[in-house]
Design a protein around this motif. Structure first.
Motif, PDB file in Angstrom:
ATOM      1  N   ILE A 165      62.127 -19.533  20.744  1.00 40.39           N
ATOM      2  CA  ILE A 165      61.746 -19.534  22.150  1.00 40.39           C
ATOM      3  C   ILE A 165      62.914 -18.934  22.858  1.00 40.39           C
ATOM      4  CG2 ILE A 165      60.962 -20.704  24.281  1.00 40.39           C
ATOM      5  CD1 ILE A 165      59.756 -23.017  22.795  1.00 40.39           C
ATOM      6  N   GLU A 166      62.587 -18.010  23.531  1.00 32.89           N
ATOM      7  CA  GLU A 166      63.735 -17.045  24.123  1.00 32.89           C
ATOM      8  C   GLU A 166      63.884 -17.849  25.581  1.00 32.89           C
ATOM      9  OE1 GLU A 166      64.538 -12.454  26.123  1.00 32.89           O
ATOM     10  OE2 GLU A 166      62.590 -12.951  25.075  1.00 32.89           O
ATOM     11  N   HIS A 167      63.205 -18.195  26.651  1.00 31.09           N
ATOM     12  CA  HIS A 167      63.369 -18.934  27.606  1.00 31.09           C
ATOM     13  C   HIS A 167      63.080 -20.287  27.562  1.00 31.09           C
ATOM     14  CE1 HIS A 167      64.196 -15.298  29.564  1.00 31.09           C
ATOM     15  NE2 HIS A 167      63.058 -14.698  29.236  1.00 31.09           N
ATOM     16  N   LYS A 168      64.121 -21.303  27.143  1.00 30.28           N
ATOM     17  CA  LYS A 168      63.941 -22.685  26.790  1.00 30.28           C
ATOM     18  C   LYS A 168      63.658 -23.491  28.065  1.00 30.28           C
ATOM     19  CE  LYS A 168      65.985 -22.452  22.334  1.00 30.28           C
ATOM     20  NZ  LYS A 168      66.230 -21.147  22.340  1.00 30.28           N
ATOM     21  N   THR A 169      62.775 -23.420  28.774  1.00 33.89           N
ATOM     22  CA  THR A 169      62.234 -24.316  29.835  1.00 33.89           C
ATOM     23  C   THR A 169      61.430 -25.723  29.312  1.00 33.89           C
ATOM     24  OG1 THR A 169      60.200 -23.332  30.463  1.00 33.89           O
ATOM     25  CG2 THR A 169      62.244 -22.307  31.287  1.00 33.89           C
ATOM     26  N   TYR A 170      61.532 -26.572  30.240  1.00 35.07           N
ATOM     27  CA  TYR A 170      60.870 -27.857  29.860  1.00 35.07           C
ATOM     28  C   TYR A 170      59.504 -27.487  29.553  1.00 35.07           C
ATOM     29  CZ  TYR A 170      59.147 -32.860  30.152  1.00 35.07           C
ATOM     30  OH  TYR A 170      58.574 -33.902  30.146  1.00 35.07           O
ATOM     31  N   ASN A 171      58.683 -26.687  30.410  1.00 35.01           N
ATOM     32  CA  ASN A 171      57.344 -26.501  30.196  1.00 35.01           C
ATOM     33  C   ASN A 171      57.183 -25.565  28.878  1.00 35.01           C
ATOM     34  OD1 ASN A 171      56.631 -27.808  32.633  1.00 35.01           O
ATOM     35  ND2 ASN A 171      56.669 -25.886  33.976  1.00 35.01           N
ATOM     36  N   ASN A 172      57.991 -24.520  28.614  1.00 33.55           N
ATOM     37  CA  ASN A 172      57.942 -23.896  27.538  1.00 33.55           C
ATOM     38  C   ASN A 172      57.986 -24.698  26.186  1.00 33.55           C
ATOM     39  OD1 ASN A 172      57.251 -21.471  28.975  1.00 33.55           O
ATOM     40  ND2 ASN A 172      59.441 -20.752  28.759  1.00 33.55           N
ATOM     41  N   ILE A 173      58.992 -25.448  26.347  1.00 36.51           N
ATOM     42  CA  ILE A 173      59.105 -26.431  25.046  1.00 36.51           C
ATOM     43  C   ILE A 173      57.927 -27.239  24.738  1.00 36.51           C
ATOM     44  CG2 ILE A 173      60.599 -28.234  24.220  1.00 36.51           C
ATOM     45  CD1 ILE A 173      62.978 -26.837  25.313  1.00 36.51           C
ATOM     46  N   GLU A 174      57.626 -28.119  25.878  1.00 32.38           N
ATOM     47  CA  GLU A 174      56.420 -28.910  25.790  1.00 32.38           C
ATOM     48  C   GLU A 174      55.177 -28.225  25.433  1.00 32.38           C
ATOM     49  OE1 GLU A 174      54.025 -32.486  28.163  1.00 32.38           O
ATOM     50  OE2 GLU A 174      55.443 -31.126  29.244  1.00 32.38           O
ATOM     51  N   GLU A 175      54.983 -27.090  25.794  1.00 31.70           N
ATOM     52  CA  GLU A 175      53.714 -26.398  25.381  1.00 31.70           C
ATOM     53  C   GLU A 175      53.939 -26.095  23.884  1.00 31.70           C
ATOM     54  OE1 GLU A 175      51.540 -22.153  26.683  1.00 31.70           O
ATOM     55  OE2 GLU A 175      53.328 -22.768  27.805  1.00 31.70           O
ATOM     56  N   MET A 176      54.858 -25.561  23.587  1.00 35.39           N
ATOM     57  CA  MET A 176      55.378 -25.275  22.168  1.00 35.39           C
ATOM     58  C   MET A 176      54.962 -26.312  21.285  1.00 35.39           C
ATOM     59  SD  MET A 176      56.192 -22.929  19.675  1.00 35.39           S
ATOM     60  CE  MET A 176      56.823 -21.731  20.482  1.00 35.39           C
ATOM     61  N   ILE A 177      55.479 -27.748  21.820  1.00 38.83           N
ATOM     62  CA  ILE A 177      55.485 -28.816  20.881  1.00 38.83           C
ATOM     63  C   ILE A 177      53.760 -29.221  20.801  1.00 38.83           C
ATOM     64  CG2 ILE A 177      55.764 -31.315  20.871  1.00 38.83           C
ATOM     65  CD1 ILE A 177      58.601 -30.584  22.068  1.00 38.83           C
ATOM     66  N   ARG A 178      53.234 -29.235  22.059  1.00 40.49           N
ATOM     67  CA  ARG A 178      51.709 -29.491  21.974  1.00 40.49           C
ATOM     68  C   ARG A 178      50.911 -28.650  21.072  1.00 40.49           C
ATOM     69  NH1 ARG A 178      50.145 -33.372  25.490  1.00 40.49           N
ATOM     70  NH2 ARG A 178      51.671 -34.104  27.063  1.00 40.49           N
ATOM     71  N   LYS A 179      51.328 -27.471  21.087  1.00 42.79           N
ATOM     72  CA  LYS A 179      50.542 -26.474  20.431  1.00 42.79           C
ATOM     73  C   LYS A 179      50.657 -26.610  18.620  1.00 42.79           C
ATOM     74  CE  LYS A 179      50.154 -21.458  19.257  1.00 42.79           C
ATOM     75  NZ  LYS A 179      50.756 -20.197  19.574  1.00 42.79           N
ATOM     76  N   ILE A 180      51.821 -26.940  18.569  1.00 47.88           N
ATOM     77  CA  ILE A 180      51.936 -27.231  16.961  1.00 47.88           C
ATOM     78  C   ILE A 180      51.312 -28.366  16.600  1.00 47.88           C
ATOM     79  CG2 ILE A 180      54.000 -27.959  15.308  1.00 47.88           C
ATOM     80  CD1 ILE A 180      55.676 -25.977  16.827  1.00 47.88           C
ATOM     81  N   ILE A 181      51.652 -29.420  17.400  1.00 45.64           N
ATOM     82  CA  ILE A 181      51.103 -30.729  16.974  1.00 45.64           C
ATOM     83  C   ILE A 181      49.392 -30.679  17.102  1.00 45.64           C
ATOM     84  CG2 ILE A 181      50.613 -33.086  17.695  1.00 45.64           C
ATOM     85  CD1 ILE A 181      53.426 -33.272  18.777  1.00 45.64           C
ATOM     86  N   PHE A 182      48.772 -29.815  17.717  1.00 48.55           N
ATOM     87  CA  PHE A 182      47.460 -29.676  17.747  1.00 48.55           C
ATOM     88  C   PHE A 182      47.061 -29.088  16.670  1.00 48.55           C
ATOM     89  CE2 PHE A 182      43.631 -27.082  18.877  1.00 48.55           C
ATOM     90  CZ  PHE A 182      42.973 -27.743  19.156  1.00 48.55           C
ATOM     91  N   ASN A 183      47.654 -27.924  16.197  1.00 48.11           N
ATOM     92  CA  ASN A 183      47.409 -27.407  15.158  1.00 48.11           C
ATOM     93  C   ASN A 183      47.501 -28.058  13.826  1.00 48.11           C
ATOM     94  OD1 ASN A 183      46.999 -24.887  16.506  1.00 48.11           O
ATOM     95  ND2 ASN A 183      49.003 -24.061  16.192  1.00 48.11           N
ATOM     96  N   LYS A 184      48.374 -29.189  13.498  1.00 45.21           N
ATOM     97  CA  LYS A 184      48.507 -29.857  12.676  1.00 45.21           C
ATOM     98  C   LYS A 184      47.339 -30.908  12.578  1.00 45.21           C
ATOM     99  CE  LYS A 184      52.597 -28.537  11.078  1.00 45.21           C
ATOM    100  NZ  LYS A 184      52.579 -27.844   9.890  1.00 45.21           N
ATOM    101  N   LEU A 185      46.989 -31.378  13.531  1.00 48.44           N
ATOM    102  CA  LEU A 185      45.664 -32.285  13.743  1.00 48.44           C
ATOM    103  C   LEU A 185      44.375 -31.666  13.577  1.00 48.44           C
ATOM    104  CD1 LEU A 185      46.655 -34.054  17.285  1.00 48.44           C
ATOM    105  CD2 LEU A 185      46.302 -35.276  15.030  1.00 48.44           C
ATOM    106  N   GLU A 186      44.364 -30.184  13.675  1.00 50.52           N
ATOM    107  CA  GLU A 186      43.214 -29.543  13.574  1.00 50.52           C
ATOM    108  C   GLU A 186      43.216 -29.179  12.037  1.00 50.52           C
ATOM    109  OE1 GLU A 186      42.695 -25.527  15.358  1.00 50.52           O
ATOM    110  OE2 GLU A 186      40.938 -26.172  16.157  1.00 50.52           O
ATOM    111  N   ASP A 187      44.294 -28.945  11.591  1.00 46.00           N
ATOM    112  CA  ASP A 187      44.356 -28.883  10.110  1.00 46.00           C
ATOM    113  C   ASP A 187      44.175 -30.030   9.145  1.00 46.00           C
ATOM    114  OD1 ASP A 187      44.582 -26.858   7.882  1.00 46.00           O
ATOM    115  OD2 ASP A 187      46.736 -27.171   7.766  1.00 46.00           O
TER     116      ASP A 187
END
Length: 702
Positions: A630-652
Motif C-alpha cells: 500500500i503506497e498511502h498507509k492510512t487507517y482506512n486504506n489498511i482496514e479496507e485491505m484487511i477486510r478485502k483479504i479476509i473476505f476473499n479467504k472466507l469466500e474461498d
C-alpha cells in the motif's frame, strides 16, 4: 457355552469374540477405547501385583533371601525344569552360526565399475575427454569418487595406470570370490589369511575400498529357522528330588533355580488370604469402570494424540514403579506431585487433575489402603490445581513444590496428632514430606525436557525455548533470508495480538509465526522480500516452474522442521498457513500462455487451517505482505485491505475448518488494523487536516 449346576441352579457362561469390521477397528473411537483399556489394565495389574508382593513378603522364603535353616525335601518329586531348558536354548542361540544369502551380481557390478573407473581415467590421460564423469558413477553405482583420487591417478603414467588396473581388477575379483559378509569391511577382508602378503599402497587401498561391498547378506529368517529347528528338537527337561534330600543349606542365598525347586516341593507358596486379594480385585475393577467412562468422555482429543498418550503412560509407569520398589517406610518420601506436575506441563491442569486422582486411587492398594496418605494427597491435588495455571517459570514450580509440602505437613500433622497424639513417627514423616516437596519440583524440571524431546510434545517451557531467536533455525532464517525473517516477526506481532483478543493461545501463535515460512530458506531469492537490487528469478523461468517453487515452500519447511525436531503442532502451521489458496499471479500468467491449464495445479496442497491459531497466522501472513504494497498507509486504506483479504479467504472456503465466529473475525480485523498502524507508525487523519499538513507530519515521522 459353559454350564454349572449349583444347589439346583444352572449357571451359563458364554465367551464370544467381538466381531469388528475394519472401519470400526481403525476408527478414532476404537483407538481411544483401546488406549484407555491398555492404560487401566496396566494400572490394575501393577496395583494387584503389589498385593501379591505383600503375600510374598510375609513368607519365610523370598528371592535373594538368606536361608536361616537347612531345608530338606519332604517327598519325592520330579518337576519340569524350565530354567534348565532356557539355559540350553540360550546356549544354542549363542553358538548358532549366522546364515547368509550370496549375491554374485554385487561382485560383478562393482568389478565392472572398477574397470569403467580406470577407463575414464585413461580417457582423461589420453585427452579423449575433458572432465571426469563423476555423475556416471553416482547414478550407475551410487558411488562418490573423490577428486583427490582422480588427480593422484592422473599424475601417474599410462603404463602405471594400466598395470594398476590389471592388478586391482584381479584382486577385487579375488576378494568377491572369497566373499564379503554383511558387517565386514575391506580392511577385515584383506586381513584374512587368504590375502596375506598382498601389499597395497594408500591410493590402491582407497580405490578398492570404494568398490568393495558385501556380497553375502545376512539372512535373518533362515538363521531364525535354523535356530527354531534346533530348539524344537529339545525335549522338556526334568529334575528329580528325593525325599529327605538336602535342598538348601543354612546361610545360602536363594536364587531362581532354588526357588523353582521349592515351588515344586510346595514349600514356597503365598500365605496371604484369597479374600483380601479378591476384594482388591473387585475394588480395582470398579475403579476401572468409573475411570474408563470419565476418561473416554472428557479427554478424547488428548488421548488420541499418540505423543500425549505415550507420555502419560510413561509418567504413570515411572510413578507406579517407584511406589512398587520403595518400602512402605518411605511412602511419604516419594514425590507423588512430580507426576502431577509433569502432566500439567505436558498437557494442561484439568488433565493433570483428573489423572492425578486416577493415579492416587490406583495407588491406594499399593499403600496398603493408607487412608491418611490418601486424604492428604487428595487435598494436595485440589490445592495444587488452584495455583498451577499461574505457574509460568521453573523457579515457580520449585516454590509450588515446597508450598504443597507445607500444606501436606499441616494436614498430616493435624490428622495424625488428633488421632494418635505426638510421636517420633509423626516428626519423621513430616520431615520426609518436606523433602519430597523439594524433590518434586526439582525432579519435574529435570525430567520434563526428556519427555518433551522423546514424545515431541509442545509444552509451555518448550514454547519459550523455541521462541528464543538464537534457536539454530531462526538464526539461519535471519542470515539466509533476512526479508522473510522480518516478515515473520511482523506476522508474529500481529498474530499474537489477535490471538490474545479472541481467546486463542497467544504464545503458541507468536512462536508458530516465527517458523511458518522457514521453507523459504531452500530457495530464498524466489521470494520478493529477499530479492536485492530488483533482480527477480521468476522473470527468467516459466510461470509453471515459478508456481512449483512457490507452492513447495510449506512442505520444504515441514521437512526442515522435522529434521530439527520442531513439534508437530508448529509443523502443521507450516502446511496450513496457505491452506489451498490459489497462486493467482502465476495462474493468470500461465493462463495467458495456455487456456487449458488446471487451476488446482496452482493451488497450495493444504490442508486448510484447523485451529484458530492457524487461521490467524494465515490471515496475518497474507495481510502483512499486502500492507507493504500500500503506497498511502492510512487507517482506512489498511482496514479496507484487511477486510478485502479476509473476505476473499472466507469466500474461498479457507477458514471453514478453523472454528472462527463472525465476532472473532471482526475482532481480528480491528486488532490487525490497530497493530499494523502501530508497526508502520501511521497517524490517523483528522477532519479538516489539509494535505500539506499531512505531508509535513509524514516527513517528521520519517
Amino acid at each position: 457355552m459353559k454350564k454349572f449346576n449349583f444347589l439346583g441352579f444352572r449357571l451359563l457362561f458364554r465367551l464370544e469374540r467381538e466381531n469388528r469390521d475394519d472401519i470400526q477397528v481403525y476408527s478414532n473411537t476404537y483407538q481411544l477405547k483401546d488406549r484407555v483399556v491398555y492404560l487401566l489394565v496396566f494400572l490394575t495389574i501393577i496395583a494387584l501385583s503389589s498385593q501379591l508382593g505383600n503375600i510374598f513378603q510375609r513368607n519365610k522364603y523370598i528371592d535373594k533371601d538368606i536361608i536361616k535353616e537347612n531345608i530338606y525335601a519332604p517327598r519325592d518329586v520330579r518337576y519340569k525344569d524350565i530354567l534348565k531348558k532356557e539355559e540350553i536354548i540360550k546356549n544354542i542361540v549363542d553358538s548358532s552360526e549366522k546364515k547368509y544369502i550370496y549375491l554374485p551380481e554385487i561382485g560383478l557390478k562393482y568389478s565392472n565399475g572398477l574397470k569403467e573407473f580406470y577407463n575414464e581415467i585413461l580417457k582423461l590421460k589420453a585427452k579423449k575427454s575433458k572432465n571426469f564423469d563423476y555423475d556416471l558413477f553416482e547414478e550407475n553405482y551410487q558411488l562418490k569418487i573423490s577428486p583427490d583420487i582422480v588427480e593422484e591417478l592422473l599424475d601417474m603414467s599410462k603404463r602405471q595406470i594400466a598395470s594398476q588396473r590389471r592388478e586391482l581388477t584381479e584382486l577385487l575379483s579375488s576378494v568377491y570370490s572369497h566373499g564379503i559378509k554383511e558387517g565386514e569391511t575391506f580392511i577385515t577382508t584383506m586381513g584374512g589369511k587368504d590375502f596375506k602378503g598382498k601389499e597395497l599402497n594408500n591410493l590402491e587401498f582407497k580405490i578398492l575400498d570404494i568398490f568393495t561391498f558385501p556380497n553375502y547378506v545376512y539372512d535373518i529368517e533362515k538363521t531364525k529357522e535354523d535356530i527354531k529347528q534346533k530348539v524344537d528338537k529339545i525335549d522338556d527337561q526334568y529334575t528329580t528330588v528325593k525325599a529327605g534330600e538336602l535342598v538348601l543349606k543354612k546361610g545360602e542365598i536363594l536364587d531362581k533355580q532354588k526357588l523353582q525347586t521349592l515351588k515344586a516341593l510346595g514349600i514356597y507358596s503365598p500365605s496371604e488370604t484369597i479374600l483380601r486379594f479378591f476384594i482388591s480385585a473387585i475394588y480395582l475393577a470398579t475403579v476401572s469402570i468409573i475411570s474408563y467412562n470419565i476418561i473416554t468422555t472428557r479427554f478424547r482429543k488428548e488421548l488420541l494424540n499418540k505423543n500425549i498418550y505415550g507420555a502419560t503412560f510413561l509418567v504413570f509407569a515411572l510413578l507406579f514403579l517407584i511406589f512398587k520398589l520403595f518400602s512402605k517406610d518411605y511412602l511419604y518420601l516419594i514425590p507423588f506431585e512430580t507426576g502431577f506436575f509433569l502432566l500439567q506441563i505436558l498437557v494442561n491442569s484439568v488433565y493433570a487433575f483428573y489423572f492425578g486422582i486416577v493415579a492416587l486411587i490406583y495407588l491406594t492398594p499399593m499403600t496398603n489402603y493408607n487412608m491418611v496418605y490418601f486424604v492428604i494427597t487428595l487435598l494436595t491435588i485440589l490445592f495444587a490445581t488452584k495455583f498451577l495455571n499461574s505457574v509460568k517459570t521453573r523457579v515457580q514450580f520449585i516454590n509450588l513444590g515446597i508450598q504443597l509440602a507445607i500444606v501436606k505437613v499441616i494436614i498430616y500433622f493435624s490428622i495424625t496428632f488428633l488421632n494418635f497424639g505426638i510421636s517420633e513417627t509423626l516428626l519423621l514423616d513430616s520431615t520426609k514430606i518436606i523433602l519430597a516437596g523439594v524433590f518434586s519440583g526439582v525432579l519435574t524440571l529435570a525430567i520434563v525436557p526428556y519427555l518433551e524431546r522423546t514424545f515431541n510434545i509442545l509444552s509451555s517451557f518448550k514454547l519459550l525455548e523455541l521462541g528464543d531467536l538464537s534457536n539454530p533455525l531462526l538464526r539461519d532464517l535471519s542470515v539466509k533470508t533476512p526479508g522473510t525473517f522480518y516478515h515473520s516477526m511482523m506476522v508474529a506481532a500481529v498474530s499474537e495480538a489477535a490471538a490474545e483478543a479472541i481467546g486463542a493461545d497467544p504464545i503458541f501463535t507468536r512462536v508458530a509465526s516465527y517458523y511458518h515460512d522457514i521453507g523459504k530458506m531452500k530457495r530464498p531469492k524466489f521470494y520478493v522480500e529477499n530479492q536485492e537490487g530488483g533482480e527477480n528469478p521468476h522473470d527468467k523461468i516459466s510461470p509453471f516452474l515459478s508456481a512449483l517453487v512457490i507452492l513447495a515452500h510449506p512442505k520444504d519447511g515441514f521437512e526442515m522442521a522435522k529434521k530439527y525436531k520442531i513439534p508437530r503442532e508448529i509443523r502443521d502451521i507450516m502446511l496450513e498457513h496457505h491452506g489451498t489458496t490459489l497462486l493467482a499471479y502465476f495462474y493468470n500468467k500461465a493462463k495467458s500462455l495456455d487456456e487449458n491449464i488446471r487451476e488446482d495445479d496452482f493451488r497450495y496442497s493444504g490442508p486448510k487451517p484447523k485451529t484458530k491459531e492457524s487461521a490467524i497466522i494465515m490471515l496475518a501472513d497474507s495481510i502483512e505482505a499486502a500492507v507493504r504494497s500500500i503506497e498511502h498507509k492510512t487507517y482506512n486504506n489498511i482496514e479496507e485491505m484487511i477486510r478485502k483479504i479476509i473476505f476473499n479467504k472466507l469466500e474461498d472456503g479457507q477458514l471453514k475448518d478453523a472454528d472462527l465466529t463472525f465476532k472473532d473475525i471482526e475482532t481480528i480485523i480491528k486488532v490487525f488494523t490497530k497493530t499494523i498502524i502501530g508497526i508502520h507508525h501511521v497517524r490517523i487523519k483528522y477532519p479538516g487536516q489539509d494535505k500539506s499538513k499531512e505531508r509535513e507530519e509524514k516527513t517528521n515521522e520519517n
